[in-house]
Design a protein around this motif. Structure first.
Motif, mmCIF file in Angstrom:
data_model
loop_
_atom_site.group_PDB
_atom_site.id
_atom_site.type_symbol
_atom_site.label_atom_id
_atom_site.label_comp_id
_atom_site.label_asym_id
_atom_site.label_seq_id
_atom_site.Cartn_x
_atom_site.Cartn_y
_atom_site.Cartn_z
ATOM 1 N N TRP A 43 0.839 -1.212 0.000
ATOM 2 C CA TRP A 43 0.000 0.000 0.000
ATOM 3 C C TRP A 43 0.869 1.254 0.000
ATOM 4 C CZ3 TRP A 43 0.676 3.418 3.927
ATOM 5 C CH2 TRP A 43 1.234 2.940 5.112
ATOM 6 N N ALA A 44 1.974 1.229 0.746
ATOM 7 C CA ALA A 44 2.866 2.393 0.810
ATOM 8 C C ALA A 44 3.573 2.595 -0.526
ATOM 9 C CB ALA A 44 3.878 2.224 1.933
ATOM 10 N N ASN A 46 2.488 1.749 -3.458
ATOM 11 C CA ASN A 46 1.510 2.275 -4.410
ATOM 12 C C ASN A 46 1.286 3.771 -4.216
ATOM 13 O OD1 ASN A 46 1.126 -0.220 -5.633
ATOM 14 N ND2 ASN A 46 -0.609 -0.748 -4.358
ATOM 15 N N LEU A 47 1.148 4.218 -2.974
ATOM 16 C CA LEU A 47 0.942 5.638 -2.702
ATOM 17 C C LEU A 47 2.151 6.481 -3.112
ATOM 18 C CD1 LEU A 47 -0.819 5.549 0.786
ATOM 19 C CD2 LEU A 47 -1.834 6.204 -1.392
ATOM 20 N N GLU A 50 2.398 6.643 -6.928
ATOM 21 C CA GLU A 50 1.348 7.534 -7.434
ATOM 22 C C GLU A 50 1.734 8.998 -7.231
ATOM 23 O OE1 GLU A 50 -3.175 8.764 -6.225
ATOM 24 O OE2 GLU A 50 -2.633 6.654 -6.065
ATOM 25 N N LYS A 51 2.232 9.323 -6.058
ATOM 26 C CA LYS A 51 2.636 10.706 -5.757
ATOM 27 C C LYS A 51 3.781 11.149 -6.676
ATOM 28 C CE LYS A 51 3.103 14.527 -3.331
ATOM 29 N NZ LYS A 51 2.145 15.602 -3.405
#
Length: 59
Positions: A43-44, A46-47, A50-51
């Motif tokens: 999850w980290a 992916n974030l 994305e950023k």
């Protein structure tokens, strides 16, 4: 190794230190992820990717 993070960071034109300062992630953590010593939670990752992609697109 988190190749996705490294590729996104480089595409955004950031050094490891620059990414560390921008996202408030310890430099050692980024070094460990990119060298394969540790892996970020999915999850980290992916974030972060994305950023960094948004940064690369100028958002």
């Amino acid at each position: 190794m988190s190749a996705r993070i490294k590729e996104a960071r480089q595409a955004a034109g950031l050094t490891q230190k620059g990414m560390s300062e921008l996202l408030f992630i310890p430099l050692r953590t980024i070094e460990n992820w990119e060298s394969g010593k540790r892996n970020p939670p999915l999850w980290a990752e992916n974030l972060i990717v994305e950023k960094l992609q948004r940064l690369n697109q100028g958002e």
